[in-house]
Motif scaffolding. Structure first.
Motif, PDB file in Angstrom:
ATOM      1  N   GLY A 176      49.071  23.351  28.675  1.00  0.00           N
ATOM      2  CA  GLY A 176      50.218  23.426  29.184  1.00  0.00           C
ATOM      3  C   GLY A 176      51.067  24.668  28.875  1.00  0.00           C
ATOM      4  N   ASP A 177      52.248  24.857  29.471  1.00  0.00           N
ATOM      5  CA  ASP A 177      52.957  25.952  28.864  1.00  0.00           C
ATOM      6  C   ASP A 177      54.295  25.607  28.144  1.00  0.00           C
ATOM      7  N   ARG A 178      54.354  24.426  27.799  1.00  0.00           N
ATOM      8  CA  ARG A 178      55.566  24.019  26.801  1.00  0.00           C
ATOM      9  C   ARG A 178      54.917  23.322  25.606  1.00  0.00           C
ATOM     10  N   SER A 179      55.346  23.912  24.358  1.00  0.00           N
ATOM     11  CA  SER A 179      54.754  23.394  23.018  1.00  0.00           C
ATOM     12  C   SER A 179      55.233  21.619  22.992  1.00  0.00           C
ATOM     13  N   VAL A 180      56.441  21.378  23.552  1.00  0.00           N
ATOM     14  CA  VAL A 180      56.845  19.956  23.331  1.00  0.00           C
ATOM     15  C   VAL A 180      56.710  19.452  24.873  1.00  0.00           C
TER      16      VAL A 180
ATOM     17  N   PRO B 170      63.733  20.405  21.570  1.00  0.00           N
ATOM     18  CA  PRO B 170      63.377  21.618  22.348  1.00  0.00           C
ATOM     19  C   PRO B 170      64.364  22.504  22.565  1.00  0.00           C
ATOM     20  N   ASP B 171      64.452  23.682  22.654  1.00  0.00           N
ATOM     21  CA  ASP B 171      65.601  24.752  22.868  1.00  0.00           C
ATOM     22  C   ASP B 171      67.049  24.091  22.469  1.00  0.00           C
ATOM     23  N   GLY B 172      67.013  23.073  21.308  1.00  0.00           N
ATOM     24  CA  GLY B 172      68.136  22.644  21.042  1.00  0.00           C
ATOM     25  C   GLY B 172      68.874  21.898  22.013  1.00  0.00           C
ATOM     26  N   ASP B 173      68.195  21.031  23.080  1.00  0.00           N
ATOM     27  CA  ASP B 173      69.077  20.622  24.202  1.00  0.00           C
ATOM     28  C   ASP B 173      69.919  19.665  23.732  1.00  0.00           C
ATOM     29  N   PHE B 174      69.809  18.755  22.707  1.00  0.00           N
ATOM     30  CA  PHE B 174      70.967  18.048  22.228  1.00  0.00           C
ATOM     31  C   PHE B 174      71.813  18.414  21.935  1.00  0.00           C
ATOM     32  N   PHE B 175      72.026  19.572  21.194  1.00  0.00           N
ATOM     33  CA  PHE B 175      73.146  20.460  20.845  1.00  0.00           C
ATOM     34  C   PHE B 175      73.960  21.116  22.097  1.00  0.00           C
ATOM     35  N   LYS B 176      73.252  21.398  23.033  1.00  0.00           N
ATOM     36  CA  LYS B 176      73.710  22.090  24.224  1.00  0.00           C
ATOM     37  C   LYS B 176      74.428  21.067  24.835  1.00  0.00           C
TER      38      LYS B 176
ATOM     39  N   SER C 198      56.966  14.565  23.407  1.00  0.00           N
ATOM     40  CA  SER C 198      56.201  14.342  22.290  1.00  0.00           C
ATOM     41  C   SER C 198      57.298  14.777  21.191  1.00  0.00           C
ATOM     42  N   ASP C 199      57.139  14.054  20.109  1.00  0.00           N
ATOM     43  CA  ASP C 199      57.978  14.379  18.791  1.00  0.00           C
ATOM     44  C   ASP C 199      57.031  15.444  17.986  1.00  0.00           C
ATOM     45  N   SER C 200      56.019  16.036  18.461  1.00  0.00           N
ATOM     46  CA  SER C 200      55.248  16.918  17.595  1.00  0.00           C
ATOM     47  C   SER C 200      54.683  18.061  18.726  1.00  0.00           C
ATOM     48  N   ASP C 201      54.614  19.312  18.224  1.00  0.00           N
ATOM     49  CA  ASP C 201      53.865  20.348  18.966  1.00  0.00           C
ATOM     50  C   ASP C 201      52.642  19.958  19.668  1.00  0.00           C
ATOM     51  N   MET C 202      52.092  20.195  21.048  1.00  0.00           N
ATOM     52  CA  MET C 202      51.022  19.793  21.624  1.00  0.00           C
ATOM     53  C   MET C 202      49.918  20.595  20.986  1.00  0.00           C
ATOM     54  N   TYR C 203      50.188  21.400  20.252  1.00  0.00           N
ATOM     55  CA  TYR C 203      49.040  22.479  19.625  1.00  0.00           C
ATOM     56  C   TYR C 203      48.406  21.560  18.636  1.00  0.00           C
ATOM     57  N   THR C 204      49.188  20.709  18.016  1.00  0.00           N
ATOM     58  CA  THR C 204      48.826  19.645  16.720  1.00  0.00           C
ATOM     59  C   THR C 204      48.857  18.188  17.453  1.00  0.00           C
ATOM     60  N   LEU C 205      49.359  18.039  18.294  1.00  0.00           N
ATOM     61  CA  LEU C 205      49.269  16.741  19.077  1.00  0.00           C
ATOM     62  C   LEU C 205      48.050  16.690  19.821  1.00  0.00           C
ATOM     63  N   GLY C 206      47.713  17.406  20.289  1.00  0.00           N
ATOM     64  CA  GLY C 206      46.616  17.579  21.114  1.00  0.00           C
ATOM     65  C   GLY C 206      45.074  17.548  20.350  1.00  0.00           C
TER      66      GLY C 206
ATOM     67  N   PHE D 121      68.044  17.137  11.886  1.00  0.00           N
ATOM     68  CA  PHE D 121      67.694  17.954  13.174  1.00  0.00           C
ATOM     69  C   PHE D 121      67.226  19.288  13.126  1.00  0.00           C
ATOM     70  N   LEU D 122      66.396  19.449  13.867  1.00  0.00           N
ATOM     71  CA  LEU D 122      65.738  20.848  13.887  1.00  0.00           C
ATOM     72  C   LEU D 122      65.416  21.264  15.218  1.00  0.00           C
ATOM     73  N   ALA D 123      66.225  22.585  15.658  1.00  0.00           N
ATOM     74  CA  ALA D 123      65.979  22.913  17.220  1.00  0.00           C
ATOM     75  C   ALA D 123      64.975  23.940  17.099  1.00  0.00           C
ATOM     76  N   GLN D 124      64.003  23.897  17.912  1.00  0.00           N
ATOM     77  CA  GLN D 124      62.964  24.753  18.047  1.00  0.00           C
ATOM     78  C   GLN D 124      62.588  25.326  19.550  1.00  0.00           C
ATOM     79  N   PRO D 125      62.210  26.381  19.757  1.00  0.00           N
ATOM     80  CA  PRO D 125      61.797  26.722  21.071  1.00  0.00           C
ATOM     81  C   PRO D 125      60.882  25.752  21.774  1.00  0.00           C
ATOM     82  N   ALA D 126      60.950  25.508  22.934  1.00  0.00           N
ATOM     83  CA  ALA D 126      60.255  24.549  23.845  1.00  0.00           C
ATOM     84  C   ALA D 126      58.889  25.263  24.032  1.00  0.00           C
ATOM     85  N   ARG D 127      58.871  26.769  23.954  1.00  0.00           N
ATOM     86  CA  ARG D 127      57.537  27.306  24.096  1.00  0.00           C
ATOM     87  C   ARG D 127      57.078  28.134  22.953  1.00  0.00           C
TER      88      ARG D 127
END
Length: 490
Positions: free
Chosen positions: A74-78, A298-304, A58-66, A214-220
């Protein structure tokens, strides 16, 4: 399934997030309606059934995409693509939608018959064709072309010796391990693919003509997890959804008001993530934040992936592709065993369906939006085009609620037809509903989008909070909708 004497009440085109959402609202609020859902694919899911590239999410968090009525558990926001498919399947099952779904039905034509106040809908099927009659038609067929993505005509691409892949048609047998892969593009798809391919053992270079924000955010979502510990799930979900929508609304508007300040803040966050790997040129878009959709990770995986040396960035226009590399105009050469063209979508409004009124073709570019979902002087037809600056599903929920109110009003008045009437001598002033958004697919397809006014009901708005208030509070009988019974105005 439907005849002239026994038509459907509602026909929905599309069994993706829009179609399932609209159908669920109808089942919840108007359970007695006779309904069918048609989809050209072999299963439900729409985008989430079509896109199967590595890491799709998802390109939005599931609390708004749901959906507002179906808490995300689910336990992950993305969420990953398969998790979103599972969520949609649960929503369909909970609202008894599966028996209404008919797959491998590609709707090609819809013609309004004024004498009978019915839509005559034609679909191609695996066995030939099928025709449907329905009182109301809802198009939830998405916003892009499923058959043909954008082709930027890259010089020499046909000369490349290795495989050239597109995310929209990802081959499931492709093994990225050990390969040098060049991903062309800098949007959400590219930023998703790069870390997923790196995790699969590839050495990835993202080739970007123009940098993105780009904006990194926690996956949860820590707020959501905390709320669920002290509140019932539905309450916690509703509170998190309200909070996240409000934060996104605030951040979008602040980005438009103070682009330099927000841009500097975003860049500093990227510097903090990348440290010595930060390249000012590679992270300096020529446009302000939120002039294109923000790339969340999520969790800056691209930067990682960049920090760990599994991914790199090459910035510049492509001069040409040769047998084993991409050559940039600045002289840089990106060697590759495979190329992924994450170069964007092709806009396709209203499912590419040929719509007519009593046999006369409708050019929607000459009609005006009404209440974000209907169109001037087109009866008993609604379509969903989601938000550009928030989760798509917010529009689905709001339009679904409003259409249930409209259909309930038609039942109360025993009306057959509801049409947003706009006289030929109107004084509406056009306002581009895509103004301020520089995404290539929007600019290329602008001519396909119906007209939108600067104010009032005749517009496609991207103001989430105002839309929610208006669609819930303003009366259905607002002086613009005309209701009639078998050709006789009420």
């Amino acid at each position: 399934m439907s005849t002239e004497s026994d038509p459907l009440d509602i026909l929905i085109v599309g069994a993706g997030i829009s179609g399932i959402g609209m159908a669920a609202h109808l089942r919840r609020n108007l359970p007695g309606k006779r309904m069918a859902i048609l989809d050209r694919r072999k299963d439900f899911g729409g985008t989430w059934d079509l896109f199967r590239y590595p890491g799709v999410r998802s390109d939005s968090d599931m609390y708004t995409l749901g959906f507002a009525f179906a808490p995300w558990s689910g336990d992950r926001s993305v969420a990953r693509g398969e998790e979103i498919l599972s969520y949609l399947g649960k929503v369909a099952a909970q609202h008894d939608l599966n028996r209404h779904m008919h797959f491998s039905h590609q709707v090609t034509h819809a013609d309004w018959d004024s004498d009978h106040a019915l839509w005559r809908v034609h679909a191609k099927t695996g066995q030939g064709s099928a025709d449907f009659m329905t009182r109301f038609l809802i198009l939830g067929s998405g916003y892009y072309d499923y058959d043909m993505p954008h082709d930027p005509q890259i010089d020499g691409l046909k000369d490349f010796a290795g495989p050239v892949l597109h995310p929209q048609f990802w081959p499931q047998g492709f093994d990225p391990a050990g390969k040098r892969i060049a991903v062309i593009g800098s949007g959400a798809t590219a930023v998703t693919l790069v870390p997923a391919l790196a995790d699969a053992g590839a050495r990835v270079t993202m080739v970007q003509r123009t940098p993105s924000w780009f904006l990194a955010q926690p996956a949860r979502d820590l707020f959501a997890n905390a709320a669920e510990k002290v509140l019932p799930r539905r309450w916690a979900y509703g509170l998190t959804r309200l909070r996240n929508n409000a934060l996104q609304y605030w951040f979008f508007n602040k980005s438009r008001r103070e682009p330099e300040q927000v841009g500097a803040w975003l860049k500093q966050r990227i510097r903090d993530q990348l440290g010595g790997h930060y390249d000012e040129r590679a992270f300096s878009p020529p446009y302000g934040p939120w002039m294109q959709r923000m790339c969340f990770m999520p969790d800056g995986d691209f930067f990682k992936a960049i920090r760990e040396g599994h991914a790199a960035l090459a910035t510049g226009a492509i001069r040409r592709v040769v047998g084993d590399a991409i050559e940039l105009e600045g002289g840089e050469r990106v060697e590759a065993d495979a190329i992924v063209t994450a170069t964007g979508l092709r806009l396709a409004t209203l499912g590419k369906i040929a719509v007519a009124l009593d046999g006369k073709p409708v050019n929607f570019g000459e009609h005006w939006y009404y209440r974000n979902c209907m169109f001037s002087n087109v009866p008993n037809l609604a379509a969903v085009f989601g938000y550009l600056n928030a989760s798509w599903t917010n529009r689905v929920d709001m339009v679904g609620e409003w259409l249930c109110r409209l259909l309930g009003q038609m039942d109360a008045w025993r009306a057959d037809t509801a049409v947003p009437f706009l006289p030929a001598n109107h004084d509406l002033e056009a306002d581009d509903p895509l103004a301020g958004y520089s995404s290539g697919y929007l600019q290329r397809g602008r001519h396909l989008v119906p007209m939108s006014a600067k104010s009032g009901p005749w517009r496609l708005s991207h103001d989430l909070m105002r839309d929610r208030r208006e669609l819930r509070e303003l009366p259905i009988d607002d002086g613009h909708l005309q209701f009639s019974r078998a050709g006789r105005q009420l």
